[in-house]
Every structure is written in C-alpha cells, then in structure tokens.
Write an enzyme that holds these catalytic residues in place. Structure first.
Site, PDB file in Angstrom:
ATOM      1  N   ILE A  78      -1.749  -8.129  -5.732  1.00 37.94           N
ATOM      2  CA  ILE A  78      -0.455  -8.759  -5.504  1.00 37.94           C
ATOM      3  C   ILE A  78       0.109  -8.351  -4.147  1.00 37.94           C
ATOM      4  O   ILE A  78       0.683  -9.170  -3.427  1.00 37.94           O
ATOM      5  CB  ILE A  78       0.524  -8.395  -6.636  1.00 37.94           C
ATOM      6  CG1 ILE A  78       0.093  -9.088  -7.946  1.00 37.94           C
ATOM      7  CG2 ILE A  78       1.948  -8.784  -6.283  1.00 37.94           C
ATOM      8  CD1 ILE A  78       0.907  -8.673  -9.155  1.00 37.94           C
ATOM      9  N   ASP A 123      -0.758   1.669   2.319  1.00 43.03           N
ATOM     10  CA  ASP A 123      -1.629   1.735   1.150  1.00 43.03           C
ATOM     11  C   ASP A 123      -2.429   3.010   1.200  1.00 43.03           C
ATOM     12  O   ASP A 123      -2.715   3.531   2.284  1.00 43.03           O
ATOM     13  CB  ASP A 123      -2.567   0.512   1.126  1.00 43.03           C
ATOM     14  CG  ASP A 123      -3.024   0.152  -0.281  1.00 43.03           C
ATOM     15  OD1 ASP A 123      -3.597   1.030  -0.962  1.00 43.03           O
ATOM     16  OD2 ASP A 123      -2.824  -0.997  -0.700  1.00 43.03           O
ATOM     17  N   ASP A 174       0.334   7.539   0.650  1.00 43.12           N
ATOM     18  CA  ASP A 174       0.301   7.904  -0.764  1.00 43.12           C
ATOM     19  C   ASP A 174       1.747   8.017  -1.228  1.00 43.12           C
ATOM     20  O   ASP A 174       2.450   8.968  -0.867  1.00 43.12           O
ATOM     21  CB  ASP A 174      -0.432   9.228  -0.946  1.00 43.12           C
ATOM     22  CG  ASP A 174      -0.466   9.703  -2.388  1.00 43.12           C
ATOM     23  OD1 ASP A 174       0.047   8.987  -3.273  1.00 43.12           O
ATOM     24  OD2 ASP A 174      -1.004  10.799  -2.627  1.00 43.12           O
ATOM     25  N   VAL A 175       2.218   7.032  -2.004  1.00 42.01           N
ATOM     26  CA  VAL A 175       3.627   7.025  -2.393  1.00 42.01           C
ATOM     27  C   VAL A 175       3.982   8.187  -3.309  1.00 42.01           C
ATOM     28  O   VAL A 175       5.175   8.439  -3.558  1.00 42.01           O
ATOM     29  CB  VAL A 175       4.039   5.689  -3.054  1.00 42.01           C
ATOM     30  CG1 VAL A 175       3.853   4.527  -2.085  1.00 42.01           C
ATOM     31  CG2 VAL A 175       3.291   5.452  -4.356  1.00 42.01           C
ATOM     32  N   ASN A 191       5.763  -2.288  -3.781  1.00 41.09           N
ATOM     33  CA  ASN A 191       4.791  -2.906  -4.683  1.00 41.09           C
ATOM     34  C   ASN A 191       3.775  -1.920  -5.247  1.00 41.09           C
ATOM     35  O   ASN A 191       3.192  -2.173  -6.294  1.00 41.09           O
ATOM     36  CB  ASN A 191       4.064  -4.036  -3.951  1.00 41.09           C
ATOM     37  CG  ASN A 191       2.936  -4.616  -4.760  1.00 41.09           C
ATOM     38  OD1 ASN A 191       3.147  -5.346  -5.722  1.00 41.09           O
ATOM     39  ND2 ASN A 191       1.702  -4.273  -4.377  1.00 41.09           N
ATOM     40  N   SER A 216       8.113  -5.680 -13.847  1.00 39.09           N
ATOM     41  CA  SER A 216       7.140  -6.254 -14.773  1.00 39.09           C
ATOM     42  C   SER A 216       7.842  -6.826 -15.991  1.00 39.09           C
ATOM     43  O   SER A 216       8.942  -6.379 -16.363  1.00 39.09           O
ATOM     44  CB  SER A 216       6.138  -5.181 -15.235  1.00 39.09           C
ATOM     45  OG  SER A 216       5.309  -5.659 -16.278  1.00 39.09           O
ATOM     46  N   TYR A 236       3.510   2.620 -19.347  1.00 45.49           N
ATOM     47  CA  TYR A 236       3.696   1.621 -18.294  1.00 45.49           C
ATOM     48  C   TYR A 236       5.059   0.942 -18.439  1.00 45.49           C
ATOM     49  O   TYR A 236       5.786   0.770 -17.461  1.00 45.49           O
ATOM     50  CB  TYR A 236       2.574   0.594 -18.357  1.00 45.49           C
ATOM     51  CG  TYR A 236       2.640  -0.455 -17.276  1.00 45.49           C
ATOM     52  CD1 TYR A 236       2.329  -0.125 -15.951  1.00 45.49           C
ATOM     53  CD2 TYR A 236       3.006  -1.768 -17.564  1.00 45.49           C
ATOM     54  CE1 TYR A 236       2.388  -1.081 -14.956  1.00 45.49           C
ATOM     55  CE2 TYR A 236       3.066  -2.725 -16.568  1.00 45.49           C
ATOM     56  CZ  TYR A 236       2.759  -2.372 -15.264  1.00 45.49           C
ATOM     57  OH  TYR A 236       2.817  -3.324 -14.273  1.00 45.49           O
ATOM     58  N   LYS A 244       8.275   0.809 -15.795  1.00 49.86           N
ATOM     59  CA  LYS A 244       8.834  -0.432 -15.256  1.00 49.86           C
ATOM     60  C   LYS A 244      10.272  -0.654 -15.720  1.00 49.86           C
ATOM     61  O   LYS A 244      11.072  -1.258 -15.007  1.00 49.86           O
ATOM     62  CB  LYS A 244       7.938  -1.612 -15.635  1.00 49.86           C
ATOM     63  CG  LYS A 244       6.579  -1.589 -14.939  1.00 49.86           C
ATOM     64  CD  LYS A 244       6.717  -1.581 -13.422  1.00 49.86           C
ATOM     65  CE  LYS A 244       5.384  -1.609 -12.713  1.00 49.86           C
ATOM     66  NZ  LYS A 244       5.526  -1.651 -11.236  1.00 49.86           N
ATOM     67  N   THR A 254       1.610 -11.132 -17.154  1.00 47.74           N
ATOM     68  CA  THR A 254       0.260 -10.605 -16.957  1.00 47.74           C
ATOM     69  C   THR A 254      -0.383 -11.354 -15.798  1.00 47.74           C
ATOM     70  O   THR A 254      -0.620 -12.562 -15.871  1.00 47.74           O
ATOM     71  CB  THR A 254      -0.586 -10.774 -18.220  1.00 47.74           C
ATOM     72  OG1 THR A 254       0.079 -10.135 -19.312  1.00 47.74           O
ATOM     73  CG2 THR A 254      -1.953 -10.139 -18.036  1.00 47.74           C
TER      74      THR A 254
END
Length: 260
Positions: free
Chosen positions: A27, A46, A62-63, A89, A141, A154, A158, A186
């Site tokens: 995404i 990234d 690395d977030v 993201n 999400s 998860y 979110k 999804t």
C-alpha cells in the site's frame, strides 16, 4: 474562482513535499506513486528501500527506533526542502486471540503500529508548521471499528491509531495541520498473500477474504492510495479528523445472504 478550485485535480499536489513511511512496497508504494503522479515530490522512508520506485528519494527508517526516525525525517526535509505531507503507513500485522501473543509481541506491534506513527509525526511537526498545506494521513484499518476474529492485537493497535488520529487532529487544527486516517478493508497486500499461502487451503482462504467484503473482493492498494491522496490534498482543506473507510462497504452495509 479560487486558486484551489482552478487547479486541475490531477496536479493538485504540484510543489508539495511528502514523506511516506513503509513506502517501498504494498500500500505504501501505491500511495507514494499516486502522490507523485499528482505532482508531489516524495521521499520514501522504509526499513528496506531496495524496492522503492526510482522517482522517489529513499531513506532507511525503522519507525520502532527514535534515532532512526529523527535521522530519516531530518534527511528527507533537507532533500525535499521541507515537508508538507506525512503519510504514516508503516506497520505490521498480527494474528490470534488475546491469549495467543505474549507480552513481547504486544509491545513490539504497538511500538511499530502506534508509537511509530507518533515518532514520525513528532519529528515532522516543526516542518509541517512551516507549510501552507500541511496534512498527516495515518493508515488505520477496518479492524479499528469492526470486530474481526483472530486479530486481537492487530485490532488493538489500529483502534489506538484511530483514537490517535482524532486527538492529533484536535491538537493541531489551529496550527493549520490537518490529520486524517484511511481505514482499508482486507487489502490484497504481500502480508495477506503470505497468510493465504500459509493456510491449509489457500484457494478457500482467498475466497473467504473476498466474500467478507460486500463488493466481493479484496481492496486494491491503488484504491487505498486514492483515498489517501484525497485526504492529503489541499483541495480537502475542510476535511479533518476523518477516518475514511475503503472497505467495499464492510463497515456500514448489512446485506442479506446471497440467494435469500
């Protein structure tokens, strides 16, 4: 006619500078491509930039690590000449009930999916305050607003992203910084692909995931990217504190079973 309404929608981001975390694949890559297509200059942050589009400026980030985030955001701001748009993201998935992940996994997922967004936003705020079209978009999400089986950790992460988005929107609206979220259903991403490949019957698993959404298929990354571009665009200057569902109607529609 105002300057905004006279700007062609396909180039509504001309001159803007954007950073996209997790922007080298899935995404995130679709989002980075869409923003660039609409005129923005894009830096991709990234953990692995090897697959990043050559149009974008790559920064290893690395977030989960504050130093890494600060270095990447500062580097991106220098390379771009500022930051107008932040797309949070980057994130990871998690499976299982509340009993299926230990404390270390809970901390790892929350650190990346939630605190990671706070780190990036915090580092970018000084630059956003200098922008006339500042916007943050967080990838949330459907799991934040619908109870999905085997997604306890998860979903918790979110749900926190959704609440964080609202709080940030309230905190920064008077600074001219809009904060919104996109809530994909999804999506057909590499992570979902790996889950399907690991299933006992990958064909049946794909069919089940397609059928879960009222329009009968998984969400495309490009569809999520289009929603993100809308939220980030200066043409959407009165859209703030919104969680935009891109889920084929999964959250809001209640259809009768097929054949009934």
């Amino acid at each position: 006619m105002s300057e905004l309404t006279s700007t062609p929608a396909t180039q509504d981001m001309a001159g803007l500078r954007a950073i996209v975390t997790g922007g080298a694949s899935g995404i995130g890559a679709a989002i980075a491509a869409t923003l660039a297509d609409r005129g923005a200059t894009v830096a991709v942050l990234d953990i692995d930039t090897a697959t990043a589009d050559a149009r974008h400026i790559p920064f290893t980030c690395d977030v989960a690590n504050a130093n890494s985030v600060n270095d990447a955001v500062s580097g991106a701001a220098r390379a771009l000449g500022g930051i107008d748009i932040v797309i949070n993201n980057a994130g990871i998935g998690a499976q299982g009930t509340v009993a299926d992940n230990d404390d270390d996994e809970w901390l790892r997922v929350l650190n990346i999916n939630v605190v990671g967004m706070a780190r990036v936003s915090r580092a970018a705020l000084p630059h956003l305050r200098e922008s006339r079209a500042a916007a943050i978009v967080n990838t949330c999400s459907i799991a934040a607003t619908a109870g999905l089986p085997q997604r306890a950790l998860y979903s918790a992460s979110k749900g926190a992203v959704y609440s964080l988005t609202l709080a940030m929107a309230a905190d920064h609206v008077r600074e001219g910084i809009r904060v919104n979220a996109v809530n994909p259903g999804t999506a057909d991403t590499p992570w979902i692909g790996r889950l399907m490949d690991a299933a006992d019957d990958p064909v049946a698993e794909r069919a089940a995931l397609n059928a879960r959404q009222p329009h009968g298929r998984m969400v495309a990354a490009e569809e999520v990217a289009g929603a993100v571009a809308y939220l980030a665009s200066p043409l959407s200057g009165s859209t703030n504190g919104v969680a935009l569902a891109v889920d084929g109607g999964m959250q809001g529609l209640r259809l009768r079973p097929v054949g009934s």
